[in-house]
Each structure stands twice: as structure tokens, then as C-alpha cells.
Design a protein around this motif. Structure first.
Motif, PDB file in Angstrom:
ATOM      1  N   GLY A   1     -17.112 -16.750 -29.622  1.00  0.00           N
ATOM      2  CA  GLY A   1     -15.971 -16.939 -28.722  1.00  0.00           C
ATOM      3  C   GLY A   1     -14.667 -16.612 -29.421  1.00  0.00           C
ATOM      4  N   ALA A   2     -14.751 -15.927 -30.539  1.00  0.00           N
ATOM      5  CA  ALA A   2     -13.550 -15.541 -31.300  1.00  0.00           C
ATOM      6  C   ALA A   2     -13.273 -14.051 -31.097  1.00  0.00           C
ATOM      7  CB  ALA A   2     -13.764 -15.839 -32.782  1.00  0.00           C
ATOM      8  N   PRO A   3     -12.007 -13.682 -31.051  1.00  0.00           N
ATOM      9  CA  PRO A   3     -11.655 -12.297 -30.724  1.00  0.00           C
ATOM     10  C   PRO A   3     -12.074 -11.267 -31.767  1.00  0.00           C
ATOM     11  CG  PRO A   3      -9.693 -13.553 -31.300  1.00  0.00           C
ATOM     12  CD  PRO A   3     -10.818 -14.527 -31.207  1.00  0.00           C
ATOM     13  N   ALA A   4     -12.331 -11.695 -32.992  1.00  0.00           N
ATOM     14  CA  ALA A   4     -12.618 -10.714 -34.043  1.00  0.00           C
ATOM     15  C   ALA A   4     -14.085 -10.312 -34.100  1.00  0.00           C
ATOM     16  CB  ALA A   4     -12.203 -11.281 -35.404  1.00  0.00           C
ATOM     17  N   ARG A   5     -14.918 -10.863 -33.238  1.00  0.00           N
ATOM     18  CA  ARG A   5     -16.351 -10.584 -33.318  1.00  0.00           C
ATOM     19  C   ARG A   5     -16.726  -9.310 -32.564  1.00  0.00           C
ATOM     20  NH1 ARG A   5     -18.710 -15.079 -35.401  1.00  0.00           N
ATOM     21  NH2 ARG A   5     -20.233 -13.533 -35.995  1.00  0.00           N
ATOM     22  N   ASN A   6     -17.786  -8.656 -33.026  1.00  0.00           N
ATOM     23  CA  ASN A   6     -18.300  -7.500 -32.283  1.00  0.00           C
ATOM     24  C   ASN A   6     -18.863  -7.947 -30.941  1.00  0.00           C
ATOM     25  OD1 ASN A   6     -17.671  -5.622 -34.222  1.00  0.00           O
ATOM     26  ND2 ASN A   6     -19.584  -5.941 -35.327  1.00  0.00           N
ATOM     27  N   LEU A   7     -19.670  -8.988 -30.975  1.00  0.00           N
ATOM     28  CA  LEU A   7     -20.151  -9.583 -29.734  1.00  0.00           C
ATOM     29  C   LEU A   7     -19.162 -10.670 -29.341  1.00  0.00           C
ATOM     30  CD1 LEU A   7     -22.089 -10.289 -27.459  1.00  0.00           C
ATOM     31  CD2 LEU A   7     -23.421 -11.637 -29.076  1.00  0.00           C
ATOM     32  N   ARG A   8     -18.444 -10.442 -28.272  1.00  0.00           N
ATOM     33  CA  ARG A   8     -17.450 -11.418 -27.819  1.00  0.00           C
ATOM     34  C   ARG A   8     -17.932 -12.040 -26.519  1.00  0.00           C
ATOM     35  NH1 ARG A   8     -14.215  -7.592 -30.069  1.00  0.00           N
ATOM     36  NH2 ARG A   8     -14.096  -6.343 -28.182  1.00  0.00           N
ATOM     37  N   ILE A   9     -17.975 -13.360 -26.531  1.00  0.00           N
ATOM     38  CA  ILE A   9     -18.401 -14.084 -25.339  1.00  0.00           C
ATOM     39  C   ILE A   9     -17.194 -14.847 -24.799  1.00  0.00           C
ATOM     40  CG2 ILE A   9     -19.913 -15.913 -24.501  1.00  0.00           C
ATOM     41  CD1 ILE A   9     -21.933 -14.931 -26.626  1.00  0.00           C
ATOM     42  N   PHE A  10     -16.851 -14.539 -23.576  1.00  0.00           N
ATOM     43  CA  PHE A  10     -15.672 -15.137 -22.961  1.00  0.00           C
ATOM     44  C   PHE A  10     -16.092 -16.336 -22.110  1.00  0.00           C
ATOM     45  CE2 PHE A  10     -14.727 -10.808 -23.952  1.00  0.00           C
ATOM     46  CZ  PHE A  10     -13.378 -10.770 -24.278  1.00  0.00           C
ATOM     47  N   GLY A  11     -15.174 -17.281 -21.979  1.00  0.00           N
ATOM     48  CA  GLY A  11     -15.481 -18.405 -21.099  1.00  0.00           C
ATOM     49  C   GLY A  11     -14.821 -19.689 -21.533  1.00  0.00           C
ATOM     50  N   VAL A  12     -15.223 -20.748 -20.882  1.00  0.00           N
ATOM     51  CA  VAL A  12     -14.552 -22.033 -21.048  1.00  0.00           C
ATOM     52  C   VAL A  12     -14.632 -22.562 -22.479  1.00  0.00           C
ATOM     53  CG1 VAL A  12     -16.614 -23.249 -20.254  1.00  0.00           C
ATOM     54  CG2 VAL A  12     -14.400 -24.394 -20.150  1.00  0.00           C
ATOM     55  N   TYR A  13     -15.695 -22.273 -23.184  1.00  0.00           N
ATOM     56  CA  TYR A  13     -15.846 -22.835 -24.528  1.00  0.00           C
ATOM     57  C   TYR A  13     -15.224 -21.969 -25.621  1.00  0.00           C
ATOM     58  CZ  TYR A  13     -19.318 -25.434 -21.920  1.00  0.00           C
ATOM     59  OH  TYR A  13     -19.947 -26.208 -20.981  1.00  0.00           O
ATOM     60  N   GLY A  14     -14.752 -20.802 -25.244  1.00  0.00           N
ATOM     61  CA  GLY A  14     -14.210 -19.912 -26.264  1.00  0.00           C
ATOM     62  C   GLY A  14     -13.026 -19.122 -25.759  1.00  0.00           C
ATOM     63  N   LEU A  15     -13.097 -17.850 -25.994  1.00  0.00           N
ATOM     64  CA  LEU A  15     -11.996 -16.950 -25.680  1.00  0.00           C
ATOM     65  C   LEU A  15     -11.815 -16.792 -24.164  1.00  0.00           C
ATOM     66  CD1 LEU A  15     -10.079 -15.056 -27.234  1.00  0.00           C
ATOM     67  CD2 LEU A  15     -11.842 -13.297 -27.061  1.00  0.00           C
ATOM     68  N   ARG A  16     -10.559 -16.857 -23.709  1.00  0.00           N
ATOM     69  CA  ARG A  16     -10.279 -16.662 -22.287  1.00  0.00           C
ATOM     70  C   ARG A  16      -9.852 -15.229 -22.062  1.00  0.00           C
ATOM     71  NH1 ARG A  16     -11.065 -21.604 -19.769  1.00  0.00           N
ATOM     72  NH2 ARG A  16     -11.912 -20.117 -18.237  1.00  0.00           N
ATOM     73  N   GLU A  17     -10.367 -14.670 -21.005  1.00  0.00           N
ATOM     74  CA  GLU A  17     -10.213 -13.233 -20.773  1.00  0.00           C
ATOM     75  C   GLU A  17      -8.795 -12.838 -20.383  1.00  0.00           C
ATOM     76  OE1 GLU A  17      -9.766 -11.685 -17.664  1.00  0.00           O
ATOM     77  OE2 GLU A  17     -10.003  -9.626 -18.392  1.00  0.00           O
ATOM     78  N   ASN A  18      -8.155 -13.673 -19.554  1.00  0.00           N
ATOM     79  CA  ASN A  18      -6.854 -13.242 -19.025  1.00  0.00           C
ATOM     80  C   ASN A  18      -5.680 -13.611 -19.936  1.00  0.00           C
ATOM     81  OD1 ASN A  18      -6.511 -15.962 -18.660  1.00  0.00           O
ATOM     82  ND2 ASN A  18      -6.504 -15.911 -16.426  1.00  0.00           N
ATOM     83  N   GLY A  19      -5.961 -14.295 -21.018  1.00  0.00           N
ATOM     84  CA  GLY A  19      -4.894 -14.652 -21.948  1.00  0.00           C
ATOM     85  C   GLY A  19      -4.031 -15.801 -21.481  1.00  0.00           C
TER      86      GLY A  19
ATOM     87  N   GLY B   1      -6.110 -26.639 -28.525  1.00  0.00           N
ATOM     88  CA  GLY B   1      -5.061 -27.655 -28.678  1.00  0.00           C
ATOM     89  C   GLY B   1      -5.627 -28.842 -29.436  1.00  0.00           C
ATOM     90  N   HIS B   2      -4.731 -29.734 -29.890  1.00  0.00           N
ATOM     91  CA  HIS B   2      -5.206 -30.767 -30.819  1.00  0.00           C
ATOM     92  C   HIS B   2      -6.196 -31.744 -30.180  1.00  0.00           C
ATOM     93  CE1 HIS B   2      -1.296 -32.934 -29.565  1.00  0.00           C
ATOM     94  NE2 HIS B   2      -2.266 -33.660 -29.065  1.00  0.00           N
ATOM     95  N   VAL B   3      -6.941 -32.400 -31.050  1.00  0.00           N
ATOM     96  CA  VAL B   3      -7.921 -33.402 -30.616  1.00  0.00           C
ATOM     97  C   VAL B   3      -7.164 -34.625 -30.113  1.00  0.00           C
ATOM     98  CG1 VAL B   3      -9.775 -34.930 -31.392  1.00  0.00           C
ATOM     99  CG2 VAL B   3      -9.591 -32.616 -32.331  1.00  0.00           C
TER     100      VAL B   3
ATOM    101  N   GLY C   1     -10.457 -25.459 -21.014  1.00  0.00           N
ATOM    102  CA  GLY C   1      -9.849 -25.897 -19.757  1.00  0.00           C
ATOM    103  C   GLY C   1     -10.699 -25.593 -18.545  1.00  0.00           C
ATOM    104  N   SER C   2     -10.186 -24.710 -17.690  1.00  0.00           N
ATOM    105  CA  SER C   2     -10.859 -24.434 -16.426  1.00  0.00           C
ATOM    106  C   SER C   2     -12.179 -23.683 -16.643  1.00  0.00           C
ATOM    107  CB  SER C   2      -9.938 -23.610 -15.522  1.00  0.00           C
ATOM    108  OG  SER C   2      -9.487 -22.468 -16.206  1.00  0.00           O
ATOM    109  N   ALA C   3     -13.000 -23.698 -15.594  1.00  0.00           N
ATOM    110  CA  ALA C   3     -14.348 -23.110 -15.693  1.00  0.00           C
ATOM    111  C   ALA C   3     -14.292 -21.604 -15.932  1.00  0.00           C
ATOM    112  CB  ALA C   3     -15.120 -23.405 -14.407  1.00  0.00           C
ATOM    113  N   THR C   4     -15.376 -21.091 -16.459  1.00  0.00           N
ATOM    114  CA  THR C   4     -15.507 -19.648 -16.701  1.00  0.00           C
ATOM    115  C   THR C   4     -15.353 -18.873 -15.395  1.00  0.00           C
ATOM    116  OG1 THR C   4     -17.002 -20.085 -18.526  1.00  0.00           O
ATOM    117  CG2 THR C   4     -17.090 -17.878 -17.574  1.00  0.00           C
ATOM    118  N   THR C   5     -14.612 -17.789 -15.442  1.00  0.00           N
ATOM    119  CA  THR C   5     -14.367 -16.987 -14.241  1.00  0.00           C
ATOM    120  C   THR C   5     -15.328 -15.792 -14.196  1.00  0.00           C
ATOM    121  OG1 THR C   5     -12.789 -15.520 -15.342  1.00  0.00           O
ATOM    122  CG2 THR C   5     -11.908 -17.571 -14.399  1.00  0.00           C
ATOM    123  N   GLU C   6     -15.399 -15.182 -13.032  1.00  0.00           N
ATOM    124  CA  GLU C   6     -16.252 -13.995 -12.887  1.00  0.00           C
ATOM    125  C   GLU C   6     -15.724 -12.846 -13.755  1.00  0.00           C
ATOM    126  OE1 GLU C   6     -19.282 -13.269 -11.196  1.00  0.00           O
ATOM    127  OE2 GLU C   6     -19.246 -15.439 -11.446  1.00  0.00           O
TER     128      GLU C   6
END
Lengths: 168, 180
Positions: B63-81, A151-153, B87-92
Motif C-alpha cells: 500500500g506504499a507508493p514506491a512499490r512495483n505492485l501497488r494496492i490501493f484502498g482503505v488500508y493503504g494508498l488512496r487513489e485520488n490523493g 494520522g497519529h494513533v 478512512g472511507s471504504a475502498t472505491t471502484e
């Protein structure tokens, strides 16, 4: 072999062009009454045009727009955007009345990753994660916030703008 | 160069030999064709994941979906969509997803490294890329013998160095005499 290599590179270029065409197309046209320049297209990924491959002249090493809150499209002027790169080099730039800020690569080219913080009045907000390579803030900070976008900055976590920027 | 067609007799002999040979080659070696590969334990991975999330898992990198190595978590891609990036902390579940992605990279190499208690860990692409020993657009994110590197490589030995994982810090370092 030669044919394969030629095909490989041709397809590579073709895919890149397709992606770039799509990104340019998604930007849409200029807003009414805002001429191309420092105030235009707030919130959009500046690097699509200012990435060195045109159509804009010049290349930004980092650029974006600062808004007041997560839910607001009101820009914040005079925010100091401080950047520090992985070698410790620092640079600061101010947002303009449209909330836009940009760093030309001739002025400062960070050695990635880089970290950013925003300062306005007595308030400081530091980005929790590093910027690994994306030169447009909106590359990751696009609206709406989602599982793959922040989301935006925005400057203020509370909902009361201290003042609204206006471009006259 | 002029090629001669084989005589009928020669072709006949070839077919006689080739038939049984191909039949043997195509026969299954055993009833179970699966191969068992070793991988480091998921149970020990949470601390490693935390290091990878900050260093490698931002939206503009792994943390981007197009990568071969995908790292999920608070700083990037969220697993549950549903959770929001940043936002919220990385989940198990996200640590699970990152684990699956990490052990899925060159699994045969990872299996050998794991079986040999982490010996020559730089054979495995995650280490070689992380140390920038082979072309890596993100450069060296895991300098050899740094706490982050020790954290990851210790996981390959079967005994995660939790202290190294906890000691890892990845943030701005101003020049001497300057503040941030």
C-alpha cells in the motif's frame, strides 16, 4: 563484472545512507526541557534511531505514542497496548505520561504480521489492519493524515478527553 | 593473443553479405508491431482486490507508493490523493488502479497463465511471492489452497470462486486457551 558488483553495492549502501540521513534530519532536535529518554519525541518514528543501527542504543520491535483524539496532541498515559503476532504470541505494554510506549526486541519480537489493540478504562480500540513490518507506529501514522498516512494513533473517537496526562 | 586485421577482400565480402542480412533483420515483420496479451477480467476482480487489500495492501507493504505492485484502498494508498488512508471504504476507482497494477506485473507470464485457464499459476510472480515460493519480505501471505489463494488463483481461471473470497479471514488467532 567485479566492478559492476562493487558499484551496485556501493550505490545501494549510498542510497540507504542518504535515506537514513534524511530521516534523521527530519526528526529535528530535542524539545526544550525534555531530555532524551522514555518521554522524548512523542509522535515521532522511534525506529529511525531505535532500529538497531543507532544512534540510540537498543532496538524496539514496536513503538509509538497514543494521543487522545485525531485532532489532539494531548497524550494518553496508562493505555494498554496489546500486540498479537501471526503465531498467536501476545505481549502488552503501557503508555507512559508522554503517551509513549515501546517494546524492546529483547522482550518481544513479533512474527509479522502483527495486530494491535488499545485499552483504556472500559474502552477498547482495535486496529483494523495488520502491521506488516513497520516497527514505528509513526511510520504509517504520521501527521497530517493523508492519502498515504493514517494520522497519529489516538484512543478516543469522541472529542472529550477523560483525563490529560502530565509528566512531572 | 595476437589479432590479425582482416584483408580488404574479406571485409568487402562481409559487407556484401551483412548489408542484406541486416536489412532483412530490421524490416518489420508486419505493419502492426503490437502484441496482444490476455489478462483476467476486471469485472471479476473486486472480490480479489478486497482480499489483497487486507493481506498485502497496508501502508508498510504494497500500500506504499514506491512499490512495483501497488494496492490501493482503505488500508493503504488512496487513489485520488484526497481520501485519507484508514478512512472511507475502498472505491471502484481504487479497485481499477489495483487491477492495473496487478495485471502489469509480468504481463507475458500472466497472459500465458490466463490463456491456459490458470494452469501452473505459480509461474506468475504474484502467486509465487504470495506463497513465498520465491524471496518475499512479507513471507507467505497466500498459503496454497487457503481461501485467499483459491480466490486469487480462481480469478486466473476465468471463474472467480466468490465463496472462497468471502470466506477469507485475516486477523489475529490467539493460542489455544488464550483470548484476544
Amino acid at each position: 563484472m567485479r566492478v559492476s558488483l562493487l558499484l551496485f553495492f556501493t550505490l545501494g549502501i549510498a542510497c540507504d545512507d542518504t535515506r537514513r540521513d534524511r530521516e534523521l534530519s527530519e526528526l529535528g532536535g530535542e524539545a526544550a526541557a525534555v531530555a532524551p529518554g522514555e518521554l522524548h519525541r512523542p509522535g515521532q518514528p522511534c525506529g529511525v534511531c531505535h532500529g538497531g543501527a543507532g544512534p540510540a542504543h537498543g532496538r524496539f520491535s514496536l513503538s509509538g505514542t497514543v494521543f487522545w483524539t485525531a485532532d489532539s496532541q494531548a497524550p494518553v498515559a496508562h493505555t494498554v497496548v496489546r500486540i498479537i503476532d501471526s503465531l498467536g504470541a501476545q505481549y502488552a505494554v503501557r503508555s507512559n505520561c508522554a503517551g509513549n510506549f515501546f517494546v524492546r526486541d529483547s522482550e518481544f519480537e513479533p512474527h509479522w504480521p502483527a495486530w494491535v489493540k488499545l485499552e483504556f478504562a472500559n474502552k477498547t480500540l482495535e486496529m483494523r489492519s495488520p502491521i506488516s513490518r513497520e516497527r514505528s507506529c509513526a511510520g504509517c501514522h504520521a501527521d497530517p493524515a493523508s492519502a498515504s498516512s493514517v494520522g497519529h494513533v489516538y484512543m478516543s473517537a469522541d472529542a472529550t478527553p477523560l483525563l490529560e496526562a502530565e509528566c512531572n | 593473443m595476437q589479432l590479425r586485421a582482416p584483408s580488404l577482400a574479406r571485409a568487402h565480402v562481409s559487407v556484401l553479405w551483412l548489408g542484406p542480412a541486416l536489412a532483412c533483420a530490421c524490416a518489420p515483420a508486419s505493419d502492426d508491431p503490437s502484441v496482444t496479451l490476455r489478462s483476467p477480467l476486471r469485472a471479476d476482480f473486486s472480490a480479489v482486490s478486497a482480499v489483497l487489500e487486507l493481506r498485502c495492501g497496508t501502508l508498510d507493504c504494497h500500500g506504499a507508493p514506491a512499490r512495483n505492485l501497488r494496492i490501493f484502498g482503505v488500508y493503504g494508498l488512496r487513489e485520488n490523493g484526497l481520501d485519507v488512508s484508514g478512512g472511507s471504504a475502498t472505491t471502484e476507482l481504487e479497485v481499477d488502479a489495483t487491477y492495473d497494477s496487478v495485471v502489469g506485473l509480468e504481463p507475458e507470464v500472466l497472459s500465458r497463465v490466463t490463456a491456459q485457464k490458470g494452469a501452473s499459476a505459480a509461474r506468475w510472480i504474484v502467486i509465487s511471492k504470495g506463497r513465498n515460493l520465491e524471496a518475499h519480505r512479507g513471507g507467505a501471505r497466500l498459503t496454497e489452497n487457503s481461501p485467499a489463494d483459491i480466490c486469487l488463483t480462481s480469478w486466473l481461471t476465468g471463474a472467480v470462486d466468490s465463496a472462497a473470497c468471502a470466506a477469507d479471514s485475516f486477523g489475529p488467532v490467539p493460542l489455544a486457551g488464550e483470548a484476544w
